[in-house]
Motif scaffolding. Structure first.
Motif, PDB file in Angstrom:
ATOM      1  N   TYR A  37       8.917  -8.401  -5.435  1.00 30.80           N
ATOM      2  CA  TYR A  37       8.126  -9.343  -4.643  1.00 30.80           C
ATOM      3  C   TYR A  37       6.637  -9.032  -4.628  1.00 30.80           C
ATOM      4  N   GLY A  38       6.273  -7.766  -4.784  1.00 33.03           N
ATOM      5  CA  GLY A  38       4.868  -7.384  -4.748  1.00 33.03           C
ATOM      6  C   GLY A  38       4.303  -7.376  -3.336  1.00 33.03           C
ATOM      7  N   ILE A  39       3.076  -6.874  -3.236  1.00 34.39           N
ATOM      8  CA  ILE A  39       2.414  -6.716  -1.940  1.00 34.39           C
ATOM      9  C   ILE A  39       1.060  -7.418  -1.997  1.00 34.39           C
ATOM     10  N   PRO A  40       0.764  -8.285  -1.038  1.00 39.38           N
ATOM     11  CA  PRO A  40      -0.545  -8.943  -1.018  1.00 39.38           C
ATOM     12  C   PRO A  40      -1.687  -7.929  -0.883  1.00 39.38           C
ATOM     13  N   ALA A  41      -2.803  -8.211  -1.503  1.00 41.56           N
ATOM     14  CA  ALA A  41      -3.967  -7.315  -1.469  1.00 41.56           C
ATOM     15  C   ALA A  41      -4.404  -7.018  -0.038  1.00 41.56           C
ATOM     16  N   SER A  42      -4.263  -7.974   0.861  1.00 39.86           N
ATOM     17  CA  SER A  42      -4.690  -7.768   2.247  1.00 39.86           C
ATOM     18  C   SER A  42      -3.832  -6.731   2.972  1.00 39.86           C
ATOM     19  N   ASP A  43      -2.624  -6.477   2.495  1.00 39.93           N
ATOM     20  CA  ASP A  43      -1.736  -5.491   3.117  1.00 39.93           C
ATOM     21  C   ASP A  43      -1.872  -4.098   2.497  1.00 39.93           C
ATOM     22  N   LEU A  44      -2.373  -4.004   1.290  1.00 34.04           N
ATOM     23  CA  LEU A  44      -2.404  -2.724   0.574  1.00 34.04           C
ATOM     24  C   LEU A  44      -3.097  -1.588   1.337  1.00 34.04           C
ATOM     25  N   PRO A  45      -4.223  -1.816   2.030  1.00 31.67           N
ATOM     26  CA  PRO A  45      -4.859  -0.691   2.729  1.00 31.67           C
ATOM     27  C   PRO A  45      -4.016  -0.100   3.862  1.00 31.67           C
ATOM     28  N   PHE A  46      -2.979  -0.795   4.287  1.00 30.58           N
ATOM     29  CA  PHE A  46      -2.220  -0.385   5.469  1.00 30.58           C
ATOM     30  C   PHE A  46      -0.807   0.102   5.182  1.00 30.58           C
ATOM     31  N   ILE A  47      -0.301  -0.047   3.967  1.00 27.58           N
ATOM     32  CA  ILE A  47       1.123   0.198   3.733  1.00 27.58           C
ATOM     33  C   ILE A  47       1.550   1.652   3.893  1.00 27.58           C
ATOM     34  N   PHE A  48       0.610   2.597   3.867  1.00 30.93           N
ATOM     35  CA  PHE A  48       0.965   3.997   4.084  1.00 30.93           C
ATOM     36  C   PHE A  48       0.833   4.409   5.551  1.00 30.93           C
ATOM     37  N   ASN A  49       0.472   3.457   6.422  1.00 30.76           N
ATOM     38  CA  ASN A  49       0.393   3.716   7.858  1.00 30.76           C
ATOM     39  C   ASN A  49       1.802   3.680   8.465  1.00 30.76           C
ATOM     40  N   ARG A  50       2.029   4.558   9.447  1.00 30.64           N
ATOM     41  CA  ARG A  50       3.334   4.570  10.119  1.00 30.64           C
ATOM     42  C   ARG A  50       3.606   3.231  10.792  1.00 30.64           C
ATOM     43  N   PHE A  51       4.820   2.772  10.637  1.00 28.87           N
ATOM     44  CA  PHE A  51       5.354   1.548  11.252  1.00 28.87           C
ATOM     45  C   PHE A  51       4.772   0.255  10.686  1.00 28.87           C
ATOM     46  N   TYR A  52       3.965   0.333   9.637  1.00 31.60           N
ATOM     47  CA  TYR A  52       3.409  -0.896   9.056  1.00 31.60           C
ATOM     48  C   TYR A  52       4.407  -1.492   8.075  1.00 31.60           C
ATOM     49  N   ARG A  53       4.652  -2.767   8.197  1.00 31.67           N
ATOM     50  CA  ARG A  53       5.510  -3.473   7.254  1.00 31.67           C
ATOM     51  C   ARG A  53       4.834  -4.765   6.846  1.00 31.67           C
ATOM     52  N   VAL A  54       4.931  -5.094   5.585  1.00 28.40           N
ATOM     53  CA  VAL A  54       4.417  -6.364   5.088  1.00 28.40           C
ATOM     54  C   VAL A  54       5.314  -7.460   5.654  1.00 28.40           C
ATOM     55  N   LEU A  69       6.947   4.866   3.560  1.00 24.02           N
ATOM     56  CA  LEU A  69       5.761   5.141   2.734  1.00 24.02           C
ATOM     57  C   LEU A  69       4.835   6.146   3.403  1.00 24.02           C
ATOM     58  N   ALA A  70       4.791   6.151   4.736  1.00 25.65           N
ATOM     59  CA  ALA A  70       3.990   7.159   5.441  1.00 25.65           C
ATOM     60  C   ALA A  70       4.571   8.551   5.185  1.00 25.65           C
ATOM     61  N   ILE A  71       5.885   8.659   5.165  1.00 30.85           N
ATOM     62  CA  ILE A  71       6.538   9.936   4.881  1.00 30.85           C
ATOM     63  C   ILE A  71       6.291  10.358   3.440  1.00 30.85           C
ATOM     64  N   VAL A  72       6.391   9.420   2.509  1.00 35.83           N
ATOM     65  CA  VAL A  72       6.120   9.719   1.094  1.00 35.83           C
ATOM     66  C   VAL A  72       4.716  10.293   0.939  1.00 35.83           C
ATOM     67  N   LYS A  73       3.739   9.629   1.544  1.00 37.58           N
ATOM     68  CA  LYS A  73       2.352  10.090   1.425  1.00 37.58           C
ATOM     69  C   LYS A  73       2.182  11.465   2.059  1.00 37.58           C
ATOM     70  N   SER A  74       2.778  11.689   3.213  1.00 31.78           N
ATOM     71  CA  SER A  74       2.673  12.978   3.894  1.00 31.78           C
ATOM     72  C   SER A  74       3.253  14.108   3.036  1.00 31.78           C
ATOM     73  N   ILE A  75       4.424  13.885   2.466  1.00 38.03           N
ATOM     74  CA  ILE A  75       5.050  14.909   1.622  1.00 38.03           C
ATOM     75  C   ILE A  75       4.200  15.185   0.383  1.00 38.03           C
ATOM     76  N   ALA A  76       3.714  14.131  -0.248  1.00 37.58           N
ATOM     77  CA  ALA A  76       2.870  14.311  -1.441  1.00 37.58           C
ATOM     78  C   ALA A  76       1.630  15.132  -1.099  1.00 37.58           C
ATOM     79  N   MET A  77       0.983  14.818   0.005  1.00 37.83           N
ATOM     80  CA  MET A  77      -0.240  15.528   0.385  1.00 37.83           C
ATOM     81  C   MET A  77       0.045  16.981   0.771  1.00 37.83           C
ATOM     82  N   GLN A  78       1.190  17.243   1.391  1.00 39.06           N
ATOM     83  CA  GLN A  78       1.558  18.611   1.741  1.00 39.06           C
ATOM     84  C   GLN A  78       1.757  19.481   0.501  1.00 39.06           C
TER      85      GLN A  78
END
Length: 95
Positions: A37-54, A69-78
């Protein structure tokens, strides 16, 4: 696991999901790409925020709480890494 699960959830039946693993110097690059389905450009800056859903007609039928996605980003950064996304509505996403 979360990125693959999301690719499965957000790709309609008959779609394609590709997983690629490569190395660049001492880094491992993992790409999970779908033609869902893809993600609209307007949602992309927020998708790694906790509880954010398109929110669109496709995603409201799909279960989730907006933490994956917030967990994915956290693990990657750790581990000294990062996660990015490229996406276009109706064309899919690449994480």
């Amino acid at each position: 696991d979360n990125l693959i699960g999301n690719a499965i959830k957000y790709t309609p039946k008959g779609g394609n999901i590709n997983i690629k693993v490569s190395t660049l110097k001492s880094n491992v690059i993992i790409k999970v790409e779908d033609n869902g389905y893809g993600i609209p450009a307007s949602d992309l800056p927020f998708i790694f925020n906790r509880f954010y859903r398109v929110r669109n007609s496709k995603s409201t039928e799909i279960e989730g709480n907006g933490l994956g996605l917030a967990i994915v980003k956290s693990i990657a950064m750790q581990h000294g890494g990062d996660v990015t996304v490229e996406s276009q509505p109706q064309k899919g996403s690449c994480f």
